[in-house]
Design a protein around this motif. Sequence first.
Motif, PDB file in Angstrom:
ATOM      1  N   MET A   1       0.827  -1.207   0.000  1.00 32.50           N
ATOM      2  CA  MET A   1       0.000   0.000   0.000  1.00 32.50           C
ATOM      3  C   MET A   1       0.865   1.262   0.000  1.00 32.50           C
ATOM      4  SD  MET A   1      -2.108   1.189   3.315  1.00 32.50           S
ATOM      5  CE  MET A   1      -2.637   2.852   3.531  1.00 32.50           C
ATOM      6  N   PHE A   2       1.851   1.315   0.925  1.00 30.11           N
ATOM      7  CA  PHE A   2       2.628   2.551   1.057  1.00 30.11           C
ATOM      8  C   PHE A   2       3.627   2.723  -0.076  1.00 30.11           C
ATOM      9  CE2 PHE A   2       1.648   0.931   5.311  1.00 30.11           C
ATOM     10  CZ  PHE A   2       0.677   1.856   5.618  1.00 30.11           C
ATOM     11  N   TYR A   3       3.933   1.601  -0.746  1.00 32.58           N
ATOM     12  CA  TYR A   3       4.910   1.737  -1.826  1.00 32.58           C
ATOM     13  C   TYR A   3       4.252   1.650  -3.193  1.00 32.58           C
ATOM     14  CZ  TYR A   3       4.830  -3.025   0.006  1.00 32.58           C
ATOM     15  OH  TYR A   3       4.456  -4.217   0.549  1.00 32.58           O
ATOM     16  N   GLU A   4       2.976   2.072  -3.236  1.00 32.52           N
ATOM     17  CA  GLU A   4       2.287   2.144  -4.525  1.00 32.52           C
ATOM     18  C   GLU A   4       2.923   3.231  -5.375  1.00 32.52           C
ATOM     19  OE1 GLU A   4      -1.844   2.829  -3.875  1.00 32.52           O
ATOM     20  OE2 GLU A   4      -2.145   0.776  -3.165  1.00 32.52           O
ATOM     21  N   LYS A   5       2.969   2.943  -6.677  1.00 32.35           N
ATOM     22  CA  LYS A   5       3.525   3.935  -7.609  1.00 32.35           C
ATOM     23  C   LYS A   5       2.595   5.141  -7.680  1.00 32.35           C
ATOM     24  CE  LYS A   5       6.072   1.606 -11.281  1.00 32.35           C
ATOM     25  NZ  LYS A   5       6.214   0.233 -10.859  1.00 32.35           N
ATOM     26  N   PRO A   6       3.154   6.352  -7.815  1.00 33.59           N
ATOM     27  CA  PRO A   6       2.274   7.486  -8.119  1.00 33.59           C
ATOM     28  C   PRO A   6       1.649   7.264  -9.500  1.00 33.59           C
ATOM     29  CG  PRO A   6       4.481   8.204  -7.535  1.00 33.59           C
ATOM     30  CD  PRO A   6       4.544   6.737  -7.695  1.00 33.59           C
ATOM     31  N   GLU A   7       0.462   7.795  -9.720  1.00 34.47           N
ATOM     32  CA  GLU A   7      -0.249   7.493 -10.969  1.00 34.47           C
ATOM     33  C   GLU A   7       0.468   8.007 -12.212  1.00 34.47           C
ATOM     34  OE1 GLU A   7      -4.189   8.904 -10.339  1.00 34.47           O
ATOM     35  OE2 GLU A   7      -4.664   7.242  -9.006  1.00 34.47           O
ATOM     36  N   ASP A   8       1.227   9.102 -12.055  1.00 37.80           N
ATOM     37  CA  ASP A   8       1.834   9.702 -13.251  1.00 37.80           C
ATOM     38  C   ASP A   8       3.208   9.117 -13.614  1.00 37.80           C
ATOM     39  OD1 ASP A   8       2.929  10.682 -10.972  1.00 37.80           O
ATOM     40  OD2 ASP A   8       3.117  12.748 -11.656  1.00 37.80           O
ATOM     41  N   VAL A   9       3.591   7.995 -12.999  1.00 36.96           N
ATOM     42  CA  VAL A   9       4.904   7.415 -13.328  1.00 36.96           C
ATOM     43  C   VAL A   9       4.841   6.687 -14.674  1.00 36.96           C
ATOM     44  CG1 VAL A   9       6.548   5.591 -12.709  1.00 36.96           C
ATOM     45  CG2 VAL A   9       5.807   7.218 -11.008  1.00 36.96           C
ATOM     46  N   ASP A  10       5.750   7.073 -15.548  1.00 36.53           N
ATOM     47  CA  ASP A  10       5.806   6.463 -16.880  1.00 36.53           C
ATOM     48  C   ASP A  10       6.749   5.260 -16.824  1.00 36.53           C
ATOM     49  OD1 ASP A  10       5.930   5.901 -19.550  1.00 36.53           O
ATOM     50  OD2 ASP A  10       7.275   7.586 -20.042  1.00 36.53           O
ATOM     51  N   GLU A  11       6.172   4.073 -17.039  1.00 31.34           N
ATOM     52  CA  GLU A  11       6.994   2.861 -16.905  1.00 31.34           C
ATOM     53  C   GLU A  11       7.720   2.486 -18.199  1.00 31.34           C
ATOM     54  OE1 GLU A  11       5.059  -0.519 -15.216  1.00 31.34           O
ATOM     55  OE2 GLU A  11       4.267   0.633 -13.542  1.00 31.34           O
ATOM     56  N   SER A  12       7.350   3.141 -19.292  1.00 33.04           N
ATOM     57  CA  SER A  12       7.902   2.720 -20.587  1.00 33.04           C
ATOM     58  C   SER A  12       9.283   3.332 -20.824  1.00 33.04           C
ATOM     59  CB  SER A  12       6.944   3.145 -21.695  1.00 33.04           C
ATOM     60  OG  SER A  12       6.789   4.547 -21.648  1.00 33.04           O
ATOM     61  N   LEU A  13      10.156   3.180 -19.858  1.00 38.20           N
ATOM     62  CA  LEU A  13      11.501   3.739 -19.991  1.00 38.20           C
ATOM     63  C   LEU A  13      12.320   2.860 -20.932  1.00 38.20           C
ATOM     64  CD1 LEU A  13      13.517   5.832 -18.746  1.00 38.20           C
ATOM     65  CD2 LEU A  13      14.134   4.022 -17.154  1.00 38.20           C
ATOM     66  N   ASP A  14      12.869   3.495 -21.970  1.00 37.98           N
ATOM     67  CA  ASP A  14      13.586   2.711 -22.968  1.00 37.98           C
ATOM     68  C   ASP A  14      15.040   2.497 -22.551  1.00 37.98           C
ATOM     69  OD1 ASP A  14      13.053   1.255 -25.143  1.00 37.98           O
ATOM     70  OD2 ASP A  14      13.643   2.803 -26.592  1.00 37.98           O
ATOM     71  N   ILE A  15      15.515   1.255 -22.737  1.00 41.78           N
ATOM     72  CA  ILE A  15      16.926   0.961 -22.439  1.00 41.78           C
ATOM     73  C   ILE A  15      17.552   0.298 -23.671  1.00 41.78           C
ATOM     74  CG2 ILE A  15      16.746   0.813 -19.927  1.00 41.78           C
ATOM     75  CD1 ILE A  15      16.457  -2.224 -20.203  1.00 41.78           C
ATOM     76  N   PRO A  16      18.878   0.388 -23.833  1.00 36.69           N
ATOM     77  CA  PRO A  16      19.512  -0.204 -25.019  1.00 36.69           C
ATOM     78  C   PRO A  16      19.248  -1.710 -25.110  1.00 36.69           C
ATOM     79  CG  PRO A  16      21.087   1.045 -23.719  1.00 36.69           C
ATOM     80  CD  PRO A  16      19.839   0.999 -22.934  1.00 36.69           C
ATOM     81  N   PRO A  17      19.171  -2.267 -26.331  1.00 38.37           N
ATOM     82  CA  PRO A  17      18.890  -3.706 -26.475  1.00 38.37           C
ATOM     83  C   PRO A  17      20.017  -4.586 -25.933  1.00 38.37           C
ATOM     84  CG  PRO A  17      19.267  -2.692 -28.616  1.00 38.37           C
ATOM     85  CD  PRO A  17      19.236  -1.588 -27.635  1.00 38.37           C
ATOM     86  N   LYS A  18      21.263  -4.117 -26.038  1.00 34.96           N
ATOM     87  CA  LYS A  18      22.352  -4.941 -25.494  1.00 34.96           C
ATOM     88  C   LYS A  18      23.510  -4.080 -24.980  1.00 34.96           C
ATOM     89  CE  LYS A  18      24.282  -5.750 -30.064  1.00 34.96           C
ATOM     90  NZ  LYS A  18      24.582  -6.728 -31.092  1.00 34.96           N
ATOM     91  N   LYS A  19      24.298  -4.757 -24.152  1.00 31.29           N
ATOM     92  CA  LYS A  19      25.461  -4.058 -23.599  1.00 31.29           C
ATOM     93  C   LYS A  19      26.611  -5.050 -23.540  1.00 31.29           C
ATOM     94  CE  LYS A  19      27.033  -1.461 -19.682  1.00 31.29           C
ATOM     95  NZ  LYS A  19      26.810  -0.879 -18.415  1.00 31.29           N
TER      96      LYS A  19
END
Lengths: 110, 283
Positions: A1-19
């Motif tokens: 409950m207390f660690y619920e994400k705020p509603e406006d958090v954008d989860e679609s953060l792009d990361i490189p395909p490989k490293k």
Amino acid sequence: MFYEKPEDVDESLDIPPKKVITDPSVVPVLFHKKKQKILNLLLEKEFNIMELKQETNLNPGTIKRYLDDLVSKDLAFLTRKVQNEYGFFLKYYRATAKSFIIHIKWPSEV
Amino acid sequence: MIMALDESITDLTVAFKVYLEYKKEYIKTFIVFLTGIIVLVFSGMLILRFVILDNYFQFDELIRSILMLIILLILCSIFFLLLSYARTTFGLTYDIMTSGELFTEFRRSITYFKRFWLYFVLLSLPYVLIIVLDQLFTIFILLELIQSTEDNRIFLVPIKIAVYLFDLMLYITLIEIFPSIIVVKKIRQCIIENMIILRQSLKRLFFSVGIYYLVFRGPMFIVEITRILMVTNETTFLFFNIIFAIFAFIYALIGLPILSLISTRIYNTTILKTKAEESESRG
């Protein structure tokens, strides 16, 4: 409950395909079973420590230490620190790439 | 007014729920505090009994008085340090609510004690002094009353009410210095932040801390008044002091962590929220 994400958090953060990993000291961290378990989750989306606890059943203190290792070896990074409606600040972590390729030559100077 | 009351109810509800979720770490901190107090009281009594008051050691009066003073100073310093250790609950609450990690461990209380003990001692002084002086005064008067034939104890009741009202005022006006000192690490800065919160959210502070005070300090106040009115001999004196000590320990076990959670939530949703919005708008 207390660690619920705020509603406006954008989860679609792009990361490189490989490293590509060339630092030998990263290998033991990458092949550590429990750290792998955490990293596997972070490949998909960002998590905070309590969400990782729910997914892995590991102790939050252990998760924090593993995350510190992953961050120090540049396998994961802190994406954001946000505040939710309960007034809690939440740190989110994500993997630095969707896959890791190990490229190590030994001895390196040859 | 209604909005402030709603916020206060949320402050209290969240504080109780978070306390229940992380109670283990707070209870461990309390056990260390309680052990320290018990060891301090018993060792203090033993030292005073055998070294100072007994005739086993043949000191002349001056040396005896100096020794007594030194021992009392040492015991008082340790007492202040223990009270300062009790304030590390604010550090544990910082870990849970402010650091972003959402968890804490008991051993962090030692880390916070090492880092902030002097700040906690200095900032707790107004609270500690009022309680210690009030208790010493009450105990002294009650002991006098037990021995005297005259009984005019009723004058103590308005004094007690005034002391509790002053204590409540201290709670409302100064409590935000504790969550602030852990973030800013400077006394001047934390007093400034405390004043900003006081100006911005006085009603919320009044309701949140006021209700908290009624719940946790109210029973202690009732015991105090009963003690003043009912103590007639040494047995009742001892009985009421034990009851008072039990309530004081309940306050340290549950009350202090709840207070740290309430004040940290207020701090996070006022000062830190503003700071976060400012840094976001700066990009």
